[in-house]
Design an enzyme around this catalytic site. Structure first.
Site, PDB file in Angstrom:
ATOM      1  N   HIS A 167      -1.854   3.295  -3.189  1.00  0.00           N
ATOM      2  CA  HIS A 167      -2.277   1.715  -3.347  1.00  0.00           C
ATOM      3  C   HIS A 167      -2.476   1.390  -4.493  1.00  0.00           C
ATOM      4  O   HIS A 167      -3.789   1.376  -5.047  1.00  0.00           O
ATOM      5  CB  HIS A 167      -3.313   1.674  -2.272  1.00  0.00           C
ATOM      6  CG  HIS A 167      -3.553  -0.114  -2.134  1.00  0.00           C
ATOM      7  ND1 HIS A 167      -3.561  -0.259  -0.797  1.00  0.00           N
ATOM      8  CD2 HIS A 167      -3.825  -0.859  -2.833  1.00  0.00           C
ATOM      9  CE1 HIS A 167      -3.814  -1.763  -0.916  1.00  0.00           C
ATOM     10  NE2 HIS A 167      -4.051  -2.197  -2.101  1.00  0.00           N
ATOM     11  N   HIS A 176      -1.069  -1.856  -7.261  1.00  0.00           N
ATOM     12  CA  HIS A 176      -0.072  -2.910  -7.484  1.00  0.00           C
ATOM     13  C   HIS A 176       0.437  -3.103  -8.889  1.00  0.00           C
ATOM     14  O   HIS A 176      -0.165  -2.935  -9.701  1.00  0.00           O
ATOM     15  CB  HIS A 176      -0.891  -4.483  -7.317  1.00  0.00           C
ATOM     16  CG  HIS A 176      -1.242  -4.540  -6.015  1.00  0.00           C
ATOM     17  ND1 HIS A 176      -0.792  -5.424  -4.971  1.00  0.00           N
ATOM     18  CD2 HIS A 176      -2.427  -4.098  -4.928  1.00  0.00           C
ATOM     19  CE1 HIS A 176      -1.391  -5.625  -3.910  1.00  0.00           C
ATOM     20  NE2 HIS A 176      -2.620  -4.701  -3.999  1.00  0.00           N
ATOM     21  N   HIS A 199      -2.668  -4.954   4.217  1.00  0.00           N
ATOM     22  CA  HIS A 199      -4.177  -5.153   3.720  1.00  0.00           C
ATOM     23  C   HIS A 199      -4.832  -5.745   4.846  1.00  0.00           C
ATOM     24  O   HIS A 199      -4.515  -6.912   5.395  1.00  0.00           O
ATOM     25  CB  HIS A 199      -4.050  -6.100   2.479  1.00  0.00           C
ATOM     26  CG  HIS A 199      -3.544  -5.820   1.198  1.00  0.00           C
ATOM     27  ND1 HIS A 199      -2.289  -5.205   0.822  1.00  0.00           N
ATOM     28  CD2 HIS A 199      -4.303  -5.490  -0.146  1.00  0.00           C
ATOM     29  CE1 HIS A 199      -2.315  -4.828  -0.258  1.00  0.00           C
ATOM     30  NE2 HIS A 199      -3.362  -4.836  -0.969  1.00  0.00           N
ATOM     31  N   GLU A 202     -10.546  -5.795   4.251  1.00  0.00           N
ATOM     32  CA  GLU A 202     -10.767  -5.734   2.879  1.00  0.00           C
ATOM     33  C   GLU A 202     -11.930  -6.723   2.706  1.00  0.00           C
ATOM     34  O   GLU A 202     -13.183  -6.294   2.667  1.00  0.00           O
ATOM     35  CB  GLU A 202      -9.769  -5.918   2.000  1.00  0.00           C
ATOM     36  CG  GLU A 202     -10.231  -5.900   0.349  1.00  0.00           C
ATOM     37  CD  GLU A 202      -8.885  -6.429  -0.600  1.00  0.00           C
ATOM     38  OE1 GLU A 202      -8.195  -6.876  -0.106  1.00  0.00           O
ATOM     39  OE2 GLU A 202      -9.367  -5.905  -1.801  1.00  0.00           O
ATOM     40  N   HIS A 244      -7.202  -0.691   2.490  1.00  0.00           N
ATOM     41  CA  HIS A 244      -8.762  -0.940   2.343  1.00  0.00           C
ATOM     42  C   HIS A 244      -9.103  -0.627   3.744  1.00  0.00           C
ATOM     43  O   HIS A 244      -9.704   0.505   4.042  1.00  0.00           O
ATOM     44  CB  HIS A 244      -9.014  -2.265   1.827  1.00  0.00           C
ATOM     45  CG  HIS A 244      -8.295  -2.601   0.571  1.00  0.00           C
ATOM     46  ND1 HIS A 244      -9.072  -2.352  -0.530  1.00  0.00           N
ATOM     47  CD2 HIS A 244      -7.407  -3.288   0.329  1.00  0.00           C
ATOM     48  CE1 HIS A 244      -8.209  -2.983  -1.754  1.00  0.00           C
ATOM     49  NE2 HIS A 244      -7.232  -3.282  -1.152  1.00  0.00           N
ATOM     50  N   ASP A 250      -5.821   0.398  -7.131  1.00  0.00           N
ATOM     51  CA  ASP A 250      -5.441  -0.889  -6.590  1.00  0.00           C
ATOM     52  C   ASP A 250      -4.971  -2.001  -7.808  1.00  0.00           C
ATOM     53  O   ASP A 250      -3.880  -2.392  -7.644  1.00  0.00           O
ATOM     54  CB  ASP A 250      -6.824  -1.792  -6.079  1.00  0.00           C
ATOM     55  CG  ASP A 250      -6.359  -2.732  -5.052  1.00  0.00           C
ATOM     56  OD1 ASP A 250      -5.428  -3.163  -4.801  1.00  0.00           O
ATOM     57  OD2 ASP A 250      -7.435  -3.414  -4.744  1.00  0.00           O
TER      58      ASP A 250
HETATM   59  O1  LIG Z   1      -6.798  -6.145  -3.373  1.00  0.00           O
HETATM   60  C1  LIG Z   1      -6.130  -6.716  -2.973  1.00  0.00           C
HETATM   61  N1  LIG Z   1      -6.058  -7.556  -1.836  1.00  0.00           N
HETATM   62  C2  LIG Z   1      -5.129  -8.523  -1.423  1.00  0.00           C
HETATM   63  N2  LIG Z   1      -4.054  -8.985  -2.182  1.00  0.00           N
HETATM   64  C3  LIG Z   1      -4.033  -8.216  -3.468  1.00  0.00           C
HETATM   65  C4  LIG Z   1      -4.819  -7.322  -3.943  1.00  0.00           C
HETATM   66  N3  LIG Z   1      -4.488  -6.856  -5.081  1.00  0.00           N
HETATM   67  C5  LIG Z   1      -3.395  -7.542  -5.491  1.00  0.00           C
HETATM   68  N4  LIG Z   1      -2.964  -8.345  -4.367  1.00  0.00           N
HETATM   69  C6  LIG Z   1      -2.002  -9.388  -4.447  1.00  0.00           C
HETATM   70  O2  LIG Z   1      -0.662  -8.632  -4.209  1.00  0.00           O
HETATM   71  C7  LIG Z   1       0.261  -9.114  -4.982  1.00  0.00           C
HETATM   72  C8  LIG Z   1       1.493  -8.208  -5.202  1.00  0.00           C
HETATM   73  O3  LIG Z   1       1.174  -7.160  -5.659  1.00  0.00           O
HETATM   74  C9  LIG Z   1      -0.724  -9.535  -6.112  1.00  0.00           C
HETATM   75  O4  LIG Z   1       0.154 -10.540  -6.794  1.00  0.00           O
HETATM   76  C10 LIG Z   1      -1.784  -9.947  -5.667  1.00  0.00           C
HETATM   77  O5  LIG Z   1      -1.713 -11.597  -5.631  1.00  0.00           O
END
Ligand SMILES: O=c1[nH]cnc2c1ncn2[C@@H]1O[C@H](CO)[C@@H](O)[C@H]1O
Length: 348
Positions: A9, A11, A208, A211, A232, A290
Site C-alpha cells: 500500500h 501511492h 480504502h 481509515e 487501512h 502509504d
Molecule cells: O491515506 C490515504 N487515504 C485516502 N486517499 C489517499 C491516501 N493517500 C493518498 N490518497 C489519494 O490517492 C490518490 C491516488 O494515489 C492520491 O492522489 C490521493 O488523493
C-alpha cells in the site's frame, strides 16, 4: 528490515522525490513556492497529526508539476522502484489515479488547474508501466501496480476498471478506491458498477475503508464492492462482529502506522494503536508507508515505530507478509496472484 520486504500500500503520487519535483518544475518553467529541496520539503511534509482532508490538500502543492508531463511520469515510476529497492523491498504494488496525472480525456475541470493537453489516462498507465519495467530490470525487484478510482470522481471509475483489464498483462494487478471516505456509495453508484465489472473479469480488488470512516465503510467495501483487501481498516474494530468475520475470512489489512498518525486517522499515542489488536488476534496484515513523500518516511520508519512503540518482536515480523515473499515473487506472473492475496507467511 531483512532485505526481502514486500510493500502493498503505497501511492505513486505520494512517493515522488522532492528533487524530481524541482527538476521538472524548472524544465517546464513552472514556478514553485520554494527554490531548494529543503524549502520545498518543508512545504510538502506533515510534521504533526492533521486531518485526512488537510493531508489530501498536500497533493496540490506539487501534482500540477508532474501531471501532464510524459517524461516526469515515467521518471517518477522508475525512481520509485529504485527507492524501494534501496529500502530492501523485493516485491511492491504501487497505486495511483491515472486520471490525476492526465491532462485530457478526464472531463472538466482538468485536475490541478491544468490547461488541456494530449496526455490521456490510458497513456499515463502506459508510461508508468514503462518506468516500472525499466526500474525492475535495473534494480532487480518486482513492481506491480494498482489503479485507483477516486471517491469524489465517480465518473472516472468505469474507465479505471477498463484500464485494469487492458493492462492486466502489463503488471496492473488490481483496482482500488481512494480519497475521502465520507462520500458514500449510494450517491455514487458508478464505483459499485466498476467493482462489479472487476469481479466479473477477475480483477483483484482493494478499497480504502475504515481509515477515517466508520466500520460501516469497511462492511460496504467487503460486502458491496467485494474487496479482497482493505486499505487501512483501523475502524473495523468498532464493529466487533464484522471484525471477527473478517478475521475468520483471513481478510488482508494494509496497515500504514506512520500515515495513520499524521492523517489523524488514529490516536497519536502509538501505544494505543489498533494495529496492536490486529497483531494480538493474529490478523492477516502488512505494514506500509502509504505516502512517504508527505510523511517524510520510509518503510524502515514504519517498522521501527511498531517495534519501538507497539512491542513488535522479531517473531511477529517473521509472521508478517514478508518472509516468504522472495520465493513467491520469483513465481511467474500468474502465480503472483498468490502474493496479491497477501496471505501471511504462515498461511502461504
Ligand atoms: O491515506 C490515504 N487515504 C485516502 N486517499 C489517499 C491516501 N493517500 C493518498 N490518497 C489519494 O490517492 C490518490 C491516488 O494515489 C492520491 O492522489 C490521493 O488523493
Amino acid at each position: 528490515v531483512n532485505g526481502s520486504e514486500i510493500e502493498l500500500h503505497v501511492h505513486l503520487d505520494g512517493a515522488i522525490r522532492v528533487q524530481t519535483i524541482l527538476d521538472v518544475a524548472k524544465r517546464r518553467g513552472i514556478s514553485l513556492p520554494a527554490t531548494t529541496a529543503e524549502e520545498l520539503k518543508e512545504k510538502i511534509i506533515i510534521h504533526e497529526p492533521a486531518t485526512l482532508t488537510k493531508f489530501l490538500e498536500k497533493f496540490e502543492e506539487y501534482m500540477h508539476v508532474i501531471a501532464g508531463d510524459k517524461d516526469a511520469i515515467k521518471r517518477i515510476a522508475y525512481e520509485f522502484v529504485e527507492d524501494k529497492a534501496k529500502e530492501g523491498v523485493i516485491y511492491v504494488e504501487v497505486r495511483y489515479s491515472p486520471h490525476f496525472l492526465a491532462d485530457c480525456d478526464v472531463g472538466k475541470p482538468i485536475p490541478w488547474n491544468q490547461t488541456e493537453g494530449d496526455l490521456s489516462p490510458d497513456e499515463v498507465v502506459r508510461l508508468v508501466n514503462e518506468g516500472l519495467r525499466e526500474g525492475e530490470r535495473a534494480f532487480n525487484i518486482k513492481a506491480r501496480s494498482i489503479l485507483c478510482c477516486m471517491r469524489h470522481m465517480p465518473s472516472w471509475s468505469i474507465e479505471v476498471v477498463e484500464l485494469c483489464k487492458k493492462y492486466r498483462n502489463d503488471g496492473v494487478v488490481a483496482i482500488d478506491l481512494a480519497g475521502d471516505e465520507s462520500m458514500n456509495l449510494e450517491a455514487n453508484p458508478e464505483h459499485r458498477t466498476a467493482y462489479e465489472e472487476a469481479v466479473r473479469c477477475g480483477i483483484h480488488r482493494t478499497v480504502h475503508a475504515g481509515e477515517v470512516g466508520p466500520a460501516s465503510v469497511v462492511k460496504e467495501a467487503v460486502e458491496v464492492l467485494k474487496a479482497e483487501r482493505v486499505g487501512h481498516g483501523y475502524n473495523t474494530l468498532q464493529d466487533p462482529a464484522l471484525y471477527r468475520k473478517l478475521l475468520e475470512q483471513n481478510m488482508h489489512f494494509e496497515m500504514c502506522p506512520v500515515s495513520s498518525k499524521l492523517t489523524g486517522a488514529c490516536d497519536s499515542d502509538f501505544t494505543q494503536h489498533p494495529i496492536i489488536t490486529f497483531r494480538k488476534d493474529k490478523a492477516n496484515y502488512s505494514l506500509n508507508t502509504d505516502d512517504p513523500l508527505i510523511f517524510n518516511s520510509n518503510l524502515l520508519l514504519d517498522y521501527s515505530v511498531v517495534h519501538q512503540h507497539m512491542g513488535f518482536t522479531e517473531e511477529e515480523f517473521k509472521r508478517l507478509v514478508r518472509s516468504n515473499a522472495k520465493k513467491h515473487a520469483e513465481y511467474e506472473p500468474l502465480r503472483l496472484h498468490h502474493v496479491w492475496k497477501a496471505r501471511s507467511a504462515t498461511v502461504f
